[in-house]
Design a protein around this motif. Structure first.
Motif, PDB file in Angstrom:
ATOM      1  N   GLU A  95     -28.753  17.517 -29.972  1.00  0.00           N
ATOM      2  CA  GLU A  95     -28.373  17.303 -30.568  1.00  0.00           C
ATOM      3  C   GLU A  95     -26.269  18.149 -30.957  1.00  0.00           C
ATOM      4  O   GLU A  95     -25.737  18.372 -31.383  1.00  0.00           O
ATOM      5  CB  GLU A  95     -28.246  18.447 -31.624  1.00  0.00           C
ATOM      6  CG  GLU A  95     -30.057  18.448 -32.224  1.00  0.00           C
ATOM      7  CD  GLU A  95     -30.536  17.313 -32.982  1.00  0.00           C
ATOM      8  OE1 GLU A  95     -29.441  17.161 -34.327  1.00  0.00           O
ATOM      9  OE2 GLU A  95     -31.545  16.614 -33.269  1.00  0.00           O
ATOM     10  N   ARG A 120     -29.690  16.995 -42.623  1.00  0.00           N
ATOM     11  CA  ARG A 120     -29.172  18.192 -41.887  1.00  0.00           C
ATOM     12  C   ARG A 120     -28.713  17.853 -40.757  1.00  0.00           C
ATOM     13  O   ARG A 120     -27.196  18.485 -40.158  1.00  0.00           O
ATOM     14  CB  ARG A 120     -30.233  19.428 -41.346  1.00  0.00           C
ATOM     15  CG  ARG A 120     -31.144  19.842 -42.453  1.00  0.00           C
ATOM     16  CD  ARG A 120     -31.704  20.915 -42.227  1.00  0.00           C
ATOM     17  NE  ARG A 120     -32.825  20.343 -41.895  1.00  0.00           N
ATOM     18  CZ  ARG A 120     -34.454  20.022 -41.802  1.00  0.00           C
ATOM     19  NH1 ARG A 120     -34.068  19.568 -43.540  1.00  0.00           N
ATOM     20  NH2 ARG A 120     -35.129  19.218 -41.271  1.00  0.00           N
ATOM     21  N   ARG A 121     -28.620  17.290 -39.959  1.00  0.00           N
ATOM     22  CA  ARG A 121     -27.886  16.575 -38.592  1.00  0.00           C
ATOM     23  C   ARG A 121     -27.014  15.922 -39.104  1.00  0.00           C
ATOM     24  O   ARG A 121     -25.284  16.482 -38.683  1.00  0.00           O
ATOM     25  CB  ARG A 121     -28.934  15.566 -37.839  1.00  0.00           C
ATOM     26  CG  ARG A 121     -27.962  15.423 -36.420  1.00  0.00           C
ATOM     27  CD  ARG A 121     -28.691  14.088 -35.610  1.00  0.00           C
ATOM     28  NE  ARG A 121     -30.055  14.353 -35.473  1.00  0.00           N
ATOM     29  CZ  ARG A 121     -31.000  13.565 -36.162  1.00  0.00           C
ATOM     30  NH1 ARG A 121     -30.403  12.022 -36.415  1.00  0.00           N
ATOM     31  NH2 ARG A 121     -32.257  13.422 -35.633  1.00  0.00           N
ATOM     32  N   ARG A 134     -24.891  16.614 -42.229  1.00  0.00           N
ATOM     33  CA  ARG A 134     -24.149  18.182 -42.254  1.00  0.00           C
ATOM     34  C   ARG A 134     -23.438  18.441 -41.304  1.00  0.00           C
ATOM     35  O   ARG A 134     -22.157  19.695 -41.173  1.00  0.00           O
ATOM     36  CB  ARG A 134     -24.857  18.754 -43.438  1.00  0.00           C
ATOM     37  CG  ARG A 134     -25.045  17.714 -45.089  1.00  0.00           C
ATOM     38  CD  ARG A 134     -25.712  18.682 -45.667  1.00  0.00           C
ATOM     39  NE  ARG A 134     -26.142  17.996 -46.882  1.00  0.00           N
ATOM     40  CZ  ARG A 134     -25.428  17.872 -47.532  1.00  0.00           C
ATOM     41  NH1 ARG A 134     -24.710  18.434 -47.406  1.00  0.00           N
ATOM     42  NH2 ARG A 134     -26.223  16.978 -48.848  1.00  0.00           N
ATOM     43  N   ARG A 135     -24.849  18.914 -40.360  1.00  0.00           N
ATOM     44  CA  ARG A 135     -24.261  19.873 -39.051  1.00  0.00           C
ATOM     45  C   ARG A 135     -22.608  19.555 -38.515  1.00  0.00           C
ATOM     46  O   ARG A 135     -22.250  20.562 -38.081  1.00  0.00           O
ATOM     47  CB  ARG A 135     -25.434  20.628 -38.003  1.00  0.00           C
ATOM     48  CG  ARG A 135     -25.150  21.342 -37.269  1.00  0.00           C
ATOM     49  CD  ARG A 135     -26.438  22.092 -36.816  1.00  0.00           C
ATOM     50  NE  ARG A 135     -27.471  20.712 -36.594  1.00  0.00           N
ATOM     51  CZ  ARG A 135     -28.591  20.336 -37.022  1.00  0.00           C
ATOM     52  NH1 ARG A 135     -29.253  21.382 -38.270  1.00  0.00           N
ATOM     53  NH2 ARG A 135     -29.832  19.364 -37.003  1.00  0.00           N
ATOM     54  N   LYS A 139     -19.564  19.637 -40.538  1.00  0.00           N
ATOM     55  CA  LYS A 139     -19.073  21.414 -40.358  1.00  0.00           C
ATOM     56  C   LYS A 139     -18.569  21.210 -38.541  1.00  0.00           C
ATOM     57  O   LYS A 139     -17.242  21.910 -39.264  1.00  0.00           O
ATOM     58  CB  LYS A 139     -20.118  22.047 -39.880  1.00  0.00           C
ATOM     59  CG  LYS A 139     -20.849  22.139 -41.843  1.00  0.00           C
ATOM     60  CD  LYS A 139     -21.988  23.600 -42.263  1.00  0.00           C
ATOM     61  CE  LYS A 139     -22.301  23.558 -43.499  1.00  0.00           C
ATOM     62  NZ  LYS A 139     -23.592  24.554 -43.533  1.00  0.00           N
ATOM     63  N   HIS A 140     -19.286  20.455 -37.932  1.00  0.00           N
ATOM     64  CA  HIS A 140     -18.258  21.022 -36.412  1.00  0.00           C
ATOM     65  C   HIS A 140     -17.456  20.178 -36.338  1.00  0.00           C
ATOM     66  O   HIS A 140     -16.158  20.872 -35.976  1.00  0.00           O
ATOM     67  CB  HIS A 140     -19.006  20.357 -35.596  1.00  0.00           C
ATOM     68  CG  HIS A 140     -20.617  21.573 -34.973  1.00  0.00           C
ATOM     69  ND1 HIS A 140     -20.561  22.780 -34.933  1.00  0.00           N
ATOM     70  CD2 HIS A 140     -21.837  21.216 -35.621  1.00  0.00           C
ATOM     71  CE1 HIS A 140     -21.018  23.144 -34.695  1.00  0.00           C
ATOM     72  NE2 HIS A 140     -22.313  22.590 -34.836  1.00  0.00           N
TER      73      HIS A 140
END
Length: 143
Positions: free
Chosen positions: A37, A73-74, A76-77, A80-81
């Motif tokens: 991830e 979710r991956r 979206r994460r 954000k990063h």
């Protein structure tokens, strides 16, 4: 500058494409490794440094019904990063059927003699180009 980078985020690879708002076109650029991830930030830093995008588009995998799923979710994460790291506009774009379209483009190019089997490693980057092209054509230049 009107450069935009698009991303197709997978569990092992991230496809990257570059697009231009003026021409509303995109092309596959590279694939970047994703391990546990965590993306290869060195490679992404290099691409962002080279292209100096003003916007980053991350494909959002949705179900056929338009609902979010675990892979959402991956993405979206990751978005954000990107926002924290590069401090540019980051947007999510529906990526439904982008991998299928990328595979069809690859098959068409291969049958025309433009691609070889080894070029299939770039299919994730082609999917990113599909995502980015759709975003560019669906009002990316709207205020």
């Amino acid at each position: 500058m009107s450069c935009v980078l698009g991303f197709d985020v997978g569990s092992k690879l991230i496809g990257v494409a570059v697009g231009n708002r003026v021409t509303a076109s995109a092309r596959a650029l590279a694939t970047v490794a994703m391990r546990n991830e965590i993306p290869d930030w060195f490679a992404l830093d290099s691409l962002c440094g080279e292209w100096l995008p003003d916007t980053l588009i991350v494909g959002l995998p949705l179900t056929l019904e338009g609902r979010e799923q675990p892979a959402s979710r991956r993405s979206r994460r990751f978005a954000k990063h990107l926002q924290k790291r590069y401090n540019v506009q980051v947007m999510l774009a529906d990526e439904r059927h982008s991998s299928r379209e990328a595979a069809q483009r690859f098959a068409d190019a291969r049958s025309a003699g433009l691609k070889r089997r080894r070029d299939a490693l770039q299919i994730d980057a082609e999917a990113a180009a599909v995502i980015l092209e759709r975003w560019l054509h669906e009002g990316a230049n709207a205020p």
